[in-house]
Motif scaffolding. Structure first.
Motif, mmCIF file in Angstrom:
data_model
loop_
_atom_site.group_PDB
_atom_site.id
_atom_site.type_symbol
_atom_site.label_atom_id
_atom_site.label_comp_id
_atom_site.label_asym_id
_atom_site.label_seq_id
_atom_site.Cartn_x
_atom_site.Cartn_y
_atom_site.Cartn_z
ATOM 1 N N LYS A 15 50.680 82.615 -1.323
ATOM 2 C CA LYS A 15 50.312 81.201 -0.960
ATOM 3 C C LYS A 15 50.145 80.831 0.457
ATOM 4 C CE LYS A 15 52.738 76.788 -2.665
ATOM 5 N NZ LYS A 15 52.034 76.054 -3.439
ATOM 6 N N ASP A 16 51.077 81.399 1.143
ATOM 7 C CA ASP A 16 50.767 81.008 2.705
ATOM 8 C C ASP A 16 49.305 81.203 3.013
ATOM 9 O OD1 ASP A 16 53.455 80.749 2.879
ATOM 10 O OD2 ASP A 16 53.829 82.711 3.909
ATOM 11 N N ASP A 55 46.907 75.336 -0.859
ATOM 12 C CA ASP A 55 46.567 74.335 -1.695
ATOM 13 C C ASP A 55 45.941 75.124 -2.983
ATOM 14 O OD1 ASP A 55 47.458 72.449 0.348
ATOM 15 O OD2 ASP A 55 45.393 72.208 0.844
ATOM 16 N N ASN A 56 45.577 76.148 -2.905
ATOM 17 C CA ASN A 56 45.093 76.837 -4.327
ATOM 18 C C ASN A 56 45.885 77.871 -4.970
ATOM 19 O OD1 ASN A 56 42.443 74.884 -4.087
ATOM 20 N ND2 ASN A 56 42.177 76.116 -2.219
ATOM 21 N N PRO A 67 38.006 88.001 -3.555
ATOM 22 C CA PRO A 67 38.886 86.946 -4.046
ATOM 23 C C PRO A 67 39.736 87.784 -5.570
ATOM 24 C CG PRO A 67 36.833 85.931 -3.396
ATOM 25 C CD PRO A 67 36.756 87.574 -3.125
ATOM 26 N N ARG A 68 38.954 88.359 -6.140
ATOM 27 C CA ARG A 68 39.519 88.774 -7.597
ATOM 28 C C ARG A 68 39.907 90.357 -7.565
ATOM 29 N NH1 ARG A 68 41.456 85.035 -10.442
ATOM 30 N NH2 ARG A 68 41.265 86.158 -12.439
ATOM 31 N N VAL A 69 39.846 90.877 -6.196
ATOM 32 C CA VAL A 69 40.321 92.318 -6.457
ATOM 33 C C VAL A 69 41.389 92.543 -5.307
ATOM 34 C CG1 VAL A 69 39.435 94.539 -6.351
ATOM 35 C CG2 VAL A 69 37.938 92.942 -7.160
ATOM 36 N N LEU A 70 42.286 93.243 -5.866
ATOM 37 C CA LEU A 70 43.406 93.489 -4.889
ATOM 38 C C LEU A 70 43.456 94.798 -4.432
ATOM 39 C CD1 LEU A 70 46.604 92.217 -6.822
ATOM 40 C CD2 LEU A 70 45.374 90.831 -4.995
#
Lengths: 392, 265
Positions: free
Chosen positions: B49-50, B54-55, B154-157
């Protein structure tokens, strides 16, 4: 004792004390020994929102007052006044901007200070200007849209670590004290340098450095308020901050008392815990009385100063808080070392540090002698206005 | 991005006592706290989150008696956005299966979830099963014993796992579930603003009717395992402290071992 604090004020104390217990007490001896700046704890304080305590809400702060600042620094001081001083010095550095800064300066500098992303510092003292602040020599000369600063500031708390500095300099040498002004100088401004970290008796985790201005050029918009307001800005800032120095003393003294009583209940001599001896009871009784008196003075003074923004006796009251509580801190810390005896003198126990640390409270932010001058001169003026005679 | 953090209220470790007649944990009057590994799970979520305040939204969820609300308030005080308490008489006595089943139903009810983070295990049961079971029930990829979380896309860790065999680095597409180790970061302190908000936050309480679950599928009835007996191990009484210089201690130890008939001495 119940001081009838609000839920918000109690929460501030709770959060500050949690940081003391979880983060400061475990590392304070090591930070002191290594003289290491407490960055990790500054990050904790940033996450706690406490850096915003007296920054207005519209600039990202909590918009609180002197009392709330005192409550927080008192708790932090139970952990370590080196750390609490580092924290409080950032508020001190921000205060000239809060009080007299333009909207532009406030918008630029206050939000990162409130978030704890940047530390601030307050730069007034010079090698030749300590108690005699009117003797400052740092010059600021306006050239077009810039000011050029030359001179040296000494013993500046957070020096070298802070990003934002409120710096006092003479703009008109012909006007004496009325010729001083206050500026925001940023770390990294051309011609702005730092000296080495000073080696101190106590508060060794805090950074104290020399600031050197060598043709340091800053934009004209960095002037806080107007030219010539420098000393008024400094004095108004101190009226807000000095009760906080008293609160540091109360917190430190409380820690000394807490340790002393716990120790005296456990230490067995002549077959009994030493707390069963009257000599020890009298010592801790005196310590506790002085602490409570100092706390009561500071809380009521802070409430008064928060309610009455332009109190005519603000300087006197603020000075009383600073002198009384800092003297209490030194006396109580000294007595704590005596209660712990040989153990108190050893670095394995935390009270020798409390004694070393306490001494600065009588010196910085205006020596206690200067505070007594302020109180005495103000009394002289007040009684000059009274028509009634008390001597018959 | 919506992150769900699963937390559990556990007894404070110094205070664990077992009732010798019923063989169950004495919970009454015993201070409780958030399972330490779950504090790291929350910290991992807060660090994400840091990066994009906002998202990223964090919901903390726990199943337990009404007082388990305390750990949710604690999580909100450190920066979580929302909290849900799963509490119902029918949930009592749940084993890891029934717990995961109930949590899975609640997470489905929350709607779209991108990442679920759990602590590697709870310090009371020590099973480390709920995370993987939950992922299986929700049909999500999962990684356990995660020490580091990074974003490749954005969608892969990109996650780092600590296993008995060594360190493994995996690519994990979202949505996914992770169980984390303490290495993800030191849990942060409470924030003043968040704590004030948390104190006024009305934690929704979901029971079996909210989750549309049958009594037979949850709690003790929905559990495949039952605790028959819990007991304190007998304390070893024969303990001798040997003092003196190193050579004296060694000599004494040798004597003692010899007296006990250790072969070869």
């Amino acid at each position: 004792m119940d001081y009838f604090l609000t839920e918000e004020q109690r929460l501030l104390q709770e959060i500050a004390y949690e940081i003391v217990k979880e983060r400061i007490r475990p590392v304070r001896a090591e930070l002191d020994e290594k003289e290491e700046f407490p960055w990790a704890i500054m990050r904790d304080l940033a996450q706690s929102d406490l850096f915003g305590i007296w920054i207005p809400k519209e600039y990202g702060g909590l918009g609180m007052g002197i009392l709330e600042n005192c409550l927080v620094v008192e708790q932090l001081a139970r952990g370590c006044i080196g750390i609490a001083t580092t924290f409080a010095a950032s508020g001190l550095g921000a205060y000239p901007i809060v009080l007299f800064g333009s909207d532009e300066l406030k918008r630029k500098y206050l939000p990162p200070i409130a978030r704890g992303e940047k530390l601030a510092a307050f730069a007034l003292t010079e090698p030749g200007a300590g108690s005699d602040v009117s003797a400052i020599r740092t010059r600021a000369v306006r050239v077009g849209d810039e000011y050029i600063l030359n001179g040296t500031k000494q013993w500046i708390t957070n020096g070298g670590e802070a990003d934002i500095y409120s710096v006092f300099a003479i703009t008109d040498p012909s006007k004496g004290p009325r010729g001083a002004s206050c500026f925001v100088v940023e770390k990294g401004d051309p011609g702005f340098f730092f000296g080495k970290k000073e080696k101190k008796l106590g508060i060794r985790t805090s950074a104290t450095r020399e600031l050197v201005f060598n043709d340091c050029r800053i934009p004209r918009s960095r002037l806080i308020g107007k030219e010539g307001l420098g000393f008024i800005i400094a004095m108004k800032t101190f009226d807000k901050s000095r009760p906080g120095i008293g609160a540091l003393g109360v917190g430190l003294a409380q820690e000394a008392l807490d340790i002393s009583v716990e120790y005296a209940r456990k230490r067995i001599q002549f077959g009994k815990p030493i707390i069963s001896f009257q000599v020890i009871q009298h010592k801790i009784a005196d310590m506790a009385m002085k602490i409570e008196a100092a706390r009561a003075l500071i809380y009521s003074a802070a409430r008064y100063l928060d309610t009455k923004a332009d109190a005519p006796d603000a300087s006197k009251i603020a000075a009383m808080c600073k002198v009384f509580a800092s003297d209490v801190a030194v006396q109580v810390a000294l007595e704590a070392v005596q209660v712990l005896g040989g153990y108190g003198y050893m670095r394995d126990y935390p009270v020798e540090k409390l004694l070393r640390d306490s001494k600065i409270l009588q010196i910085y932010e205006g020596t206690n002698e200067i505070q007594r001058n302020i109180i005495g001169q103000e009394l002289n003026k007040e009684y000059g206005r009274i028509k009634e005679s008390f001597i018959r | 991005m919506h992150i769900v953090v699963c937390v559990k209220q556990v007894p404070e470790t110094q205070n664990v006592k077992i009732d010798p007649t019923t063989n169950t944990l004495v919970r009454q009057g015993v201070a409780s706290m958030m399972n330490p590994f779950d504090r790291f799970a929350l910290e991992a979520a807060l660090r994400i989150k840091d990066m994009d305040r906002d998202n990223v939204n964090i919901t903390v969820i726990t199943m337990g008696p009404p007082q388990a609300k305390e750990v949710l308030i604690d999580a909100l005080s450190r920066g979580a956005d929302d909290a849900v308490l799963l509490s119902d008489q029918a949930f009592a006595g749940a084993d890891t299966w029934a717990t995961s089943y109930t949590l899975a139903s609640a997470i489905r009810k929350l709607g779209s979830v991108d990442l679920i983070i759990c602590g590697k295990q709870a310090i009371d049961g020590d099973t480390a099963q709920v995370g993987p079971e939950l992922a299986t029930l929700l049909d999500l990829p999962y990684a356990t014993y995660v020490s580091r979380i990074e974003f490749l896309e954005p969608r892969v860790l990109k996650i780092t796992r600590q296993t008995d065999e060594g360190t493994a680095v995996w690519k994990v597409p979202l949505p996914a579930l992770l169980t984390v180790l303490k290495d993800v970061g030191i849990p942060r302190v409470r924030s003043y603003r968040a704590t004030l908000r948390a104190r006024r936050y009305e934690v929704p309480i979901w029971g079996i009717s909210d989750l549309r679950l049958s009594k037979e599928s949850v709690g003790l009835k929905g559990s495949f395992t039952q605790v028959i007996k819990v007991f304190s191990p007998q304390r070893a009484k024969d303990r001798t402290f040997i003092e003196g210089s190193v050579s004296e201690q060694a000599a004494r130890l040798y004597e003692l071992l010899k007296k006990q008939g250790v072969p070869g001495l």
